[in-house]
Scaffold this motif. Sequence first.
Motif, PDB file in Angstrom:
ATOM      1  N   ASN A 153       0.821  -1.212   0.000  1.00 53.95           N
ATOM      2  CA  ASN A 153       0.000   0.000   0.000  1.00 53.95           C
ATOM      3  C   ASN A 153       0.857   1.265   0.000  1.00 53.95           C
ATOM      4  O   ASN A 153       0.518   2.255  -0.656  1.00 53.95           O
ATOM      5  CB  ASN A 153      -0.972   0.011   1.175  1.00 53.95           C
ATOM      6  N   THR A 154       1.972   1.237   0.717  1.00 51.24           N
ATOM      7  CA  THR A 154       2.883   2.391   0.741  1.00 51.24           C
ATOM      8  C   THR A 154       3.444   2.637  -0.660  1.00 51.24           C
ATOM      9  O   THR A 154       3.443   3.770  -1.148  1.00 51.24           O
ATOM     10  CB  THR A 154       4.028   2.165   1.745  1.00 51.24           C
ATOM     11  N   ALA A 155       3.909   1.587  -1.305  1.00 45.88           N
ATOM     12  CA  ALA A 155       4.483   1.729  -2.644  1.00 45.88           C
ATOM     13  C   ALA A 155       3.435   2.199  -3.649  1.00 45.88           C
ATOM     14  O   ALA A 155       3.699   3.099  -4.462  1.00 45.88           O
ATOM     15  CB  ALA A 155       5.098   0.398  -3.093  1.00 45.88           C
ATOM     16  N   VAL A 156       2.255   1.613  -3.602  1.00 47.19           N
ATOM     17  CA  VAL A 156       1.184   2.002  -4.515  1.00 47.19           C
ATOM     18  C   VAL A 156       0.812   3.470  -4.279  1.00 47.19           C
ATOM     19  O   VAL A 156       0.587   4.227  -5.227  1.00 47.19           O
ATOM     20  CB  VAL A 156      -0.039   1.067  -4.388  1.00 47.19           C
ATOM     21  N   GLY A 157       0.803   3.881  -3.018  1.00 47.55           N
ATOM     22  CA  GLY A 157       0.521   5.275  -2.690  1.00 47.55           C
ATOM     23  C   GLY A 157       1.560   6.219  -3.271  1.00 47.55           C
ATOM     24  O   GLY A 157       1.229   7.298  -3.788  1.00 47.55           O
ATOM     25  N   GLN A 158       2.817   5.816  -3.214  1.00 51.80           N
ATOM     26  CA  GLN A 158       3.891   6.639  -3.789  1.00 51.80           C
ATOM     27  C   GLN A 158       3.745   6.727  -5.309  1.00 51.80           C
ATOM     28  O   GLN A 158       3.923   7.803  -5.896  1.00 51.80           O
ATOM     29  CB  GLN A 158       5.260   6.064  -3.422  1.00 51.80           C
ATOM     30  N   LEU A 159       3.416   5.608  -5.950  1.00 60.81           N
ATOM     31  CA  LEU A 159       3.214   5.610  -7.398  1.00 60.81           C
ATOM     32  C   LEU A 159       2.008   6.468  -7.783  1.00 60.81           C
ATOM     33  O   LEU A 159       2.018   7.151  -8.803  1.00 60.81           O
ATOM     34  CB  LEU A 159       3.054   4.182  -7.924  1.00 60.81           C
ATOM     35  N   LYS A 160       0.984   6.431  -6.936  1.00 59.44           N
ATOM     36  CA  LYS A 160      -0.207   7.245  -7.192  1.00 59.44           C
ATOM     37  C   LYS A 160       0.136   8.734  -7.093  1.00 59.44           C
ATOM     38  O   LYS A 160      -0.265   9.524  -7.945  1.00 59.44           O
ATOM     39  CB  LYS A 160      -1.321   6.879  -6.212  1.00 59.44           C
ATOM     40  N   LYS A 161       0.906   9.116  -6.068  1.00 60.49           N
ATOM     41  CA  LYS A 161       1.327  10.514  -5.908  1.00 60.49           C
ATOM     42  C   LYS A 161       2.132  11.003  -7.109  1.00 60.49           C
ATOM     43  O   LYS A 161       2.077  12.169  -7.462  1.00 60.49           O
ATOM     44  CB  LYS A 161       2.160  10.687  -4.636  1.00 60.49           C
ATOM     45  N   LYS A 162       2.885  10.101  -7.718  1.00 63.73           N
ATOM     46  CA  LYS A 162       3.704  10.459  -8.880  1.00 63.73           C
ATOM     47  C   LYS A 162       2.902  10.431 -10.181  1.00 63.73           C
ATOM     48  O   LYS A 162       3.430  10.674 -11.248  1.00 63.73           O
ATOM     49  CB  LYS A 162       4.915   9.523  -8.971  1.00 63.73           C
ATOM     50  N   GLY A 163       1.619  10.072 -10.074  1.00 67.23           N
ATOM     51  CA  GLY A 163       0.759  10.062 -11.251  1.00 67.23           C
ATOM     52  C   GLY A 163       0.964   8.869 -12.162  1.00 67.23           C
ATOM     53  O   GLY A 163       0.630   8.916 -13.346  1.00 67.23           O
TER      54      GLY A 163
END
Length: 158
Positions: A53-63
């Motif tokens: 979830n942390t990694a997916v959240g970071q990827l989401k923030k980066k668009g």
Amino acid sequence: MKREIDRNKRGNMDLTESLEDYLEAIYVHLQEKKVVRVKDLMKHFNYKSSSVNTAVGQLKKKGLVDHEKYGYIDLTTEGRELAKEIYRKHEKLTGFLRDTLGINGETAENDACRMEHILSDETYETFYRFIKYLEQVLTRKKLDSIIEQFKKLPRETD
């Protein structure tokens, strides 16, 4: 280790090796299953949901991904382009190590995964162009013969 992505294509984005691996895994899963969930990535990497979830959240923030809590994970257009590039590099390196140099499949796969993160785009593209050039100027039979001769060379044992 961080790898800076080509700024001309992707703005000021920095991705860790781990985030690149997540993008690649999402891309591969989407090719196979058409949908990706957090549990698929947990199984793929053998990680806990909090890490995924942390990694997916970071990827989401980066668009690079779209994801709603408890929903499917999808790549954005930019994420798909980058993931495809990472996957293509991985496949070409694996193929070269396995098929040309004769390295066993598992080792070739693991080494390619590490190499894809550290090779600059310039080095990778030059390497790939060189391999394509060899394939064009040598007949397949001649190239296969050269590869077989290479494989028979003794290894250095300093």
